[in-house]
Design a protein around this motif. Structure first.
Motif, short mmCIF file in Angstrom:
data_model
loop_
_atom_site.label_atom_id
_atom_site.label_comp_id
_atom_site.label_asym_id
_atom_site.label_seq_id
_atom_site.Cartn_x
_atom_site.Cartn_y
_atom_site.Cartn_z
N ASP A 1 0.85 -1.19 0.00
CA ASP A 1 0.00 0.00 0.00
C ASP A 1 0.89 1.24 0.00
O ASP A 1 1.73 1.41 0.87
N THR A 2 0.72 2.08 -1.00
CA THR A 2 1.52 3.29 -1.10
C THR A 2 0.62 4.51 -1.04
O THR A 2 0.80 5.47 -1.78
N GLU A 3 -0.37 4.49 -0.13
CA GLU A 3 -1.35 5.55 -0.12
C GLU A 3 -1.02 6.66 0.88
O GLU A 3 -0.72 6.42 2.05
N VAL A 4 -1.07 7.87 0.36
CA VAL A 4 -0.99 9.07 1.17
C VAL A 4 -2.32 9.80 0.99
O VAL A 4 -2.75 10.02 -0.15
N THR A 5 -2.97 10.13 2.08
CA THR A 5 -4.27 10.81 1.97
C THR A 5 -4.14 12.27 2.39
O THR A 5 -3.31 12.61 3.25
N GLN A 6 -4.94 13.11 1.77
CA GLN A 6 -4.92 14.54 2.08
C GLN A 6 -6.36 15.04 2.19
O GLN A 6 -7.22 14.64 1.39
N THR A 7 -6.59 15.92 3.14
CA THR A 7 -7.88 16.60 3.26
C THR A 7 -7.66 18.07 3.56
O THR A 7 -6.68 18.43 4.22
N PRO A 8 -8.55 18.95 3.09
CA PRO A 8 -9.63 18.65 2.14
C PRO A 8 -9.09 18.55 0.71
O PRO A 8 -7.93 18.84 0.45
N LYS A 9 -9.94 18.16 -0.22
CA LYS A 9 -9.53 18.11 -1.62
C LYS A 9 -9.51 19.51 -2.22
O LYS A 9 -8.68 19.82 -3.08
N HIS A 10 -10.47 20.32 -1.82
CA HIS A 10 -10.56 21.69 -2.30
C HIS A 10 -10.75 22.61 -1.09
O HIS A 10 -11.41 22.24 -0.12
N LEU A 11 -10.19 23.81 -1.18
CA LEU A 11 -10.34 24.78 -0.10
C LEU A 11 -10.35 26.18 -0.71
O LEU A 11 -9.44 26.53 -1.47
N VAL A 12 -11.38 26.93 -0.33
CA VAL A 12 -11.45 28.34 -0.73
C VAL A 12 -11.43 29.16 0.55
O VAL A 12 -12.20 28.89 1.47
N MET A 13 -10.52 30.12 0.62
CA MET A 13 -10.42 30.92 1.83
C MET A 13 -10.13 32.37 1.51
O MET A 13 -9.55 32.68 0.46
N GLY A 14 -10.57 33.23 2.41
CA GLY A 14 -10.28 34.64 2.29
C GLY A 14 -8.92 34.94 2.90
O GLY A 14 -8.31 34.11 3.58
N MET A 15 -8.44 36.13 2.65
CA MET A 15 -7.09 36.49 3.09
C MET A 15 -6.98 36.63 4.59
O MET A 15 -5.88 36.61 5.14
N THR A 16 -8.11 36.73 5.29
CA THR A 16 -8.04 36.86 6.75
C THR A 16 -8.33 35.55 7.47
O THR A 16 -8.28 35.48 8.69
N ASN A 17 -8.64 34.50 6.72
CA ASN A 17 -9.00 33.23 7.33
C ASN A 17 -7.80 32.48 7.87
O ASN A 17 -6.65 32.71 7.47
N LYS A 18 -8.10 31.54 8.79
CA LYS A 18 -7.12 30.55 9.22
C LYS A 18 -7.67 29.18 8.89
O LYS A 18 -8.81 28.87 9.27
N LYS A 19 -6.89 28.39 8.20
CA LYS A 19 -7.31 27.04 7.84
C LYS A 19 -6.11 26.10 7.96
O LYS A 19 -4.96 26.55 8.08
N SER A 20 -6.39 24.80 7.90
CA SER A 20 -5.32 23.81 7.96
C SER A 20 -5.51 22.74 6.90
O SER A 20 -6.63 22.34 6.62
N LEU A 21 -4.39 22.30 6.35
CA LEU A 21 -4.39 21.15 5.45
C LEU A 21 -3.84 19.96 6.22
O LEU A 21 -2.92 20.11 7.04
N LYS A 22 -4.40 18.78 5.93
CA LYS A 22 -3.98 17.58 6.66
C LYS A 22 -3.48 16.52 5.70
O LYS A 22 -3.98 16.38 4.58
#
Lengths: 117, 112
Positions: A1-22
């Motif tokens: 198994d060579t699987e790497v998973t990422q979430t979310p697939k798509h992200l739209v954010m404003g310039m003042t937002n805080k978000k995280s990629l996993k």
């Protein structure tokens, strides 16, 4: 198994937002990477974690903050991004430089398509 | 220094052959080949470790000329599924950074 998973697939954010990629892998890999990729360009290395320690930071702006909670997880915290930060963000993992007899092949996750408005 | 890939783009008919080259100015420990389809992640194809070594993956094979610091990817009897952008990633022989240095990519379009 060579699987790497990422979430979310798509992200739209404003310039003042805080978000995280996993990013998550269960291959027992000890090196994990964040890349940024613009259209029609090769992946551009941002950060490398080796054995859960940040080993490479390619002069990335502080609005990007990586975190490696354990050997299987990698996060990228985003704050006050600019429209030019819109790109595909790729996570990858590999066995790690010090694994004996290995070629340290990197395996990529599907990526997060980030749009900054 | 970024390895040089050639050609930048190539258009083929299904069943035709193609060669993609990757040249480095540095002595290399390894060359890694990836294929990336539009909107997807790069997928690992193969790694070349020794001079003159050839590896194969279905109808895709590659060679590594250690003296010339050059690797070539050979796609024979191309299929529609081979379309995408091919990247080489090189690992220099003496590089404490130990990271892959990516070529700019070669876009391959296969037409039926």
């Amino acid at each position: 198994d060579t699987e790497v998973t990422q979430t979310p697939k798509h992200l739209v954010m404003g310039m003042t937002n805080k978000k995280s990629l996993k990013c998550e892998q269960h291959m027992g890999h000890r090196a994990m990477y964040w890349y940024k990729q613009k259209a029609k360009k090769p992946p551009e290395l941002m950060f490398v974690y080796s054995y859960e320690k940040l080993s490479i930071n390619e002069s990335v702006p502080s609005r990007f903050s990586p975190e490696c909670p354990n050997s299987s997880l990698l996060n990228l915290h985003l704050h006050a991004l600019q429209p030019e930060d819109s790109a595909l963000y790729l996570c990858a993992s590999s066995q790690g430089r010090w694994s004996s007899g290995n070629t340290d092949t990197q395996y990529f996750g599907p990526g997060t398509r980030l749009t900054v408005l | 220094q970024q390895p040089v890939q050639s050609p930048q783009a190539v258009i083929l008919r299904e069943g035709e052959d193609a060669v993609i080259n990757c040249s480095s100015s540095k002595a290399l420990y390894s060359v890694h080949w990836y294929r990336q389809k539009h909107g997807e992640a790069p997928v690992f194809l193969m790694i070349l470790l020794k001079g003159g070594e050839q590896k194969g993956h279905e109808k895709i094979s590659a060679s590594f000329n250690e003296k010339k610091q050059q690797s070539s990817l050979y796609l024979t009897a191309s299929q529609l599924s081979y379309s995408g952008t091919y990247f080489c990633g090189t690992r220099p022989l003496r590089d404490s950074n130990y990271q892959l240095i990516w070529g700019a990519g070669t876009k391959l379009i296969i037409k039926p």
